[in-house]
Design a protein around this motif. Structure first.
Motif, PDB file in Angstrom:
ATOM      1  N   SER A 288      10.203   3.949   3.993  1.00  0.00           N
ATOM      2  CA  SER A 288       8.781   3.586   4.105  1.00  0.00           C
ATOM      3  C   SER A 288       7.829   4.773   4.061  1.00  0.00           C
ATOM      4  O   SER A 288       6.613   4.581   4.180  1.00  0.00           O
ATOM      5  N   GLU A 290       7.803   6.519   1.334  1.00  0.00           N
ATOM      6  CA  GLU A 290       7.726   6.748  -0.113  1.00  0.00           C
ATOM      7  C   GLU A 290       6.315   6.602  -0.666  1.00  0.00           C
ATOM      8  O   GLU A 290       5.936   7.314  -1.607  1.00  0.00           O
ATOM      9  N   TRP A 291       5.498   5.718  -0.073  1.00  0.00           N
ATOM     10  CA  TRP A 291       4.176   5.489  -0.660  1.00  0.00           C
ATOM     11  C   TRP A 291       3.277   6.712  -0.550  1.00  0.00           C
ATOM     12  O   TRP A 291       2.602   7.096  -1.510  1.00  0.00           O
ATOM     13  N   HIS A 314      10.011   0.112   0.120  1.00  0.00           N
ATOM     14  CA  HIS A 314      10.168  -0.819   1.235  1.00  0.00           C
ATOM     15  C   HIS A 314       8.868  -1.577   1.444  1.00  0.00           C
ATOM     16  O   HIS A 314       7.790  -0.979   1.524  1.00  0.00           O
ATOM     17  N   GLN A 316       8.578  -4.217   3.906  1.00  0.00           N
ATOM     18  CA  GLN A 316       8.519  -4.949   5.176  1.00  0.00           C
ATOM     19  C   GLN A 316       7.240  -4.659   5.941  1.00  0.00           C
ATOM     20  O   GLN A 316       6.676  -5.539   6.585  1.00  0.00           O
ATOM     21  N   TRP A 317       6.796  -3.402   5.894  1.00  0.00           N
ATOM     22  CA  TRP A 317       5.562  -3.021   6.572  1.00  0.00           C
ATOM     23  C   TRP A 317       4.818  -2.016   5.714  1.00  0.00           C
ATOM     24  O   TRP A 317       5.317  -1.564   4.680  1.00  0.00           O
ATOM     25  N   GLY A 319       3.980   1.094   5.853  1.00  0.00           N
ATOM     26  CA  GLY A 319       4.485   2.438   5.620  1.00  0.00           C
ATOM     27  C   GLY A 319       3.741   3.460   6.459  1.00  0.00           C
ATOM     28  O   GLY A 319       2.704   3.174   7.058  1.00  0.00           O
ATOM     29  N   TRP A 333      -0.431  -0.198  -2.717  1.00  0.00           N
ATOM     30  CA  TRP A 333       0.902  -0.040  -3.309  1.00  0.00           C
ATOM     31  C   TRP A 333       0.842  -0.147  -4.833  1.00  0.00           C
ATOM     32  O   TRP A 333       1.436   0.657  -5.540  1.00  0.00           O
ATOM     33  N   SER A 367      12.506  -7.763   0.393  1.00  0.00           N
ATOM     34  CA  SER A 367      11.900  -6.785   1.298  1.00  0.00           C
ATOM     35  C   SER A 367      11.964  -5.361   0.754  1.00  0.00           C
ATOM     36  O   SER A 367      11.259  -4.483   1.248  1.00  0.00           O
ATOM     37  N   SER A 368      12.802  -5.122  -0.215  1.00  0.00           N
ATOM     38  CA  SER A 368      12.913  -3.784  -0.812  1.00  0.00           C
ATOM     39  C   SER A 368      13.410  -3.908  -2.238  1.00  0.00           C
ATOM     40  O   SER A 368      14.063  -4.897  -2.605  1.00  0.00           O
TER      41      SER A 368
END
Length: 378
Positions: A288, A290-291, A314, A316-317, A319, A333, A367-368
């Protein structure tokens, strides 16, 4: 008094013209100070470094610019050719240029900052479903077909298989390093998911570096945060207790080539410490982060030096250091993914991961996703 008056009247100047004559020396002195004064050497101030033929300024004054440069808004003034300062082993600047710290060493200097362009909304207004559908469609649609690929754990090229692997490397001849040329590979992973990647690039004969802050072991006897390179040791994996960072360091610290002295560094700084101009293959599962790391690569131009990227995103959240409403996060994103494409990366493969939660909402998506890119501009 009469004698004095007669002397001034006979042999000298009149008494009235003698007074202005006495004022001439002070006027000449004042004029000399006005003309010559600015040329006199000045006493250096604390925090200011001054060299002959160079512009002097406070090192502290560039700190706001460096923070802004991380966002891609500002950049430090370029160093004139032939005037770049050198640094001794003890970290002190020598004569020969401006005494400020460039964020990247010269050999890893990037093409230039590029602002991350925020994309418009997918619909006329912020709408979660519209933003989600746009980004899922984007990361599920390869942009380039490869006739030859390198599959996980394989060092021999082959046509794409019917079954979808977790990732692949586009093995078109013009996209791979020459057989007699150096090959460099980096892997950033803390869960061991890079084992097949390390096997593939090792069998290709690459100089391989594995980064994991939870691993205290290092090949070749290098421990801790050492980044001593293994030039010429193709196929050997050097392990480093280090992770990727997206923020610029606040100040220059004492460091030597091969040792950054910190557990987190930006990709450009790691490449500089290892003496690498190019990274041919890069694997990253940043959990998470990575962004923000992707954004740094876009804005600093680092992607110009990377040829193949395999990375897990990812969902899910939001980041690390990413905030806003769910709609704003999804648009951010998507903007990052567009920035990767603008920097030259083409998506060649996408593999869905486990789970069906996006930003803590159950959706008809995963989710990923593990994405494989190739840089067509190198």
């Amino acid at each position: 008094m009469r004698t004095c008056a007669r002397w001034w009247g006979r042999g000298g100047l009149p008494l009235r013209s003698g007074i202005p004559l006495l004022l001439i020396p002070p006027l000449l002195l004042a004029l000399q100070l006005l003309v010559v004064g600015p040329r006199l050497p000045r006493v250096p101030r604390v925090g200011v470094e001054e060299q002959e033929g160079a512009v002097a300024f406070s090192v502290i004054s560039i700190e706001p610019e460096r923070s802004s440069r991380q966002q891609g808004a500002l950049s430090l003034p370029p160093v004139p050719e032939g005037e770049e300062g050198t640094e001794s082993e003890d970290g002190e600047s020598k004569e020969g240029g401006r005494a400020y710290e460039d964020e990247n060493e010269m050999h890893s200097r990037q093409v230039g900052p590029r602002l991350l362009e925020v994309q418009p909304w997918a619909a006329d207004k912020p709408l979660f479903s519209a933003e989600l559908n746009r980004i899922i469609k984007y990361i599920s649609s390869p942009q380039m077909n490869c006739s030859r690929v390198l599959s996980p754990g394989q060092a021999q090229t082959s046509p794409p298989r019917a079954t979808s692997p977790p990732w692949l490397l586009c093995a078109e001849e013009w996209l791979l390093p020459a057989a007699d040329a150096p090959c460099v590979a980096y892997s950033f992973s803390m869960n061991g998911g890079d084992a097949d990647f390390l096997k593939t690039v090792s069998e290709l004969g690459c100089e391989v570096h594995s980064f994991d802050p939870s691993n205290s072991n290092a090949s070749g006897g290098h421990l801790g945060n050492s980044l001593a390179s293994n030039h010429g040791n193709g196929g050997i994996v050097s392990q480093h207790k280090m992770w990727l960072e997206w923020r610029a360091p606040r100040k220059r610290k004492h460091k030597t080539r091969g040792n950054l002295g910190s557990v987190s560094q930006r990709l450009a700084d790691i490449m500089a410490a290892l003496g690498h101009h190019i990274v041919h293959f890069l694997y990253a599962d940043l959990l998470s982060a990575e962004w923000r790391v992707f954004q740094n690569w876009i804005e600093q131009g680092t992607l110009q030096k990377v040829h193949h990227v395999v990375a897990t995103v990812h969902l899910q959240w939001a980041g690390f250091e990413v905030g806003g409403t769910n709609e704003e996060v999804l648009r951010y994103w998507f903007s990052v993914l567009q920035g990767l494409q603008t920097s030259g990366l083409k998506l060649v493969h996408s593999s869905a991961g486990q789970g069906h939660s996006v930003l803590k909402q159950t959706v008809d998506a995963h989710s990923s996703y593990t994405l494989s890119w190739v840089n067509i501009r190198h």
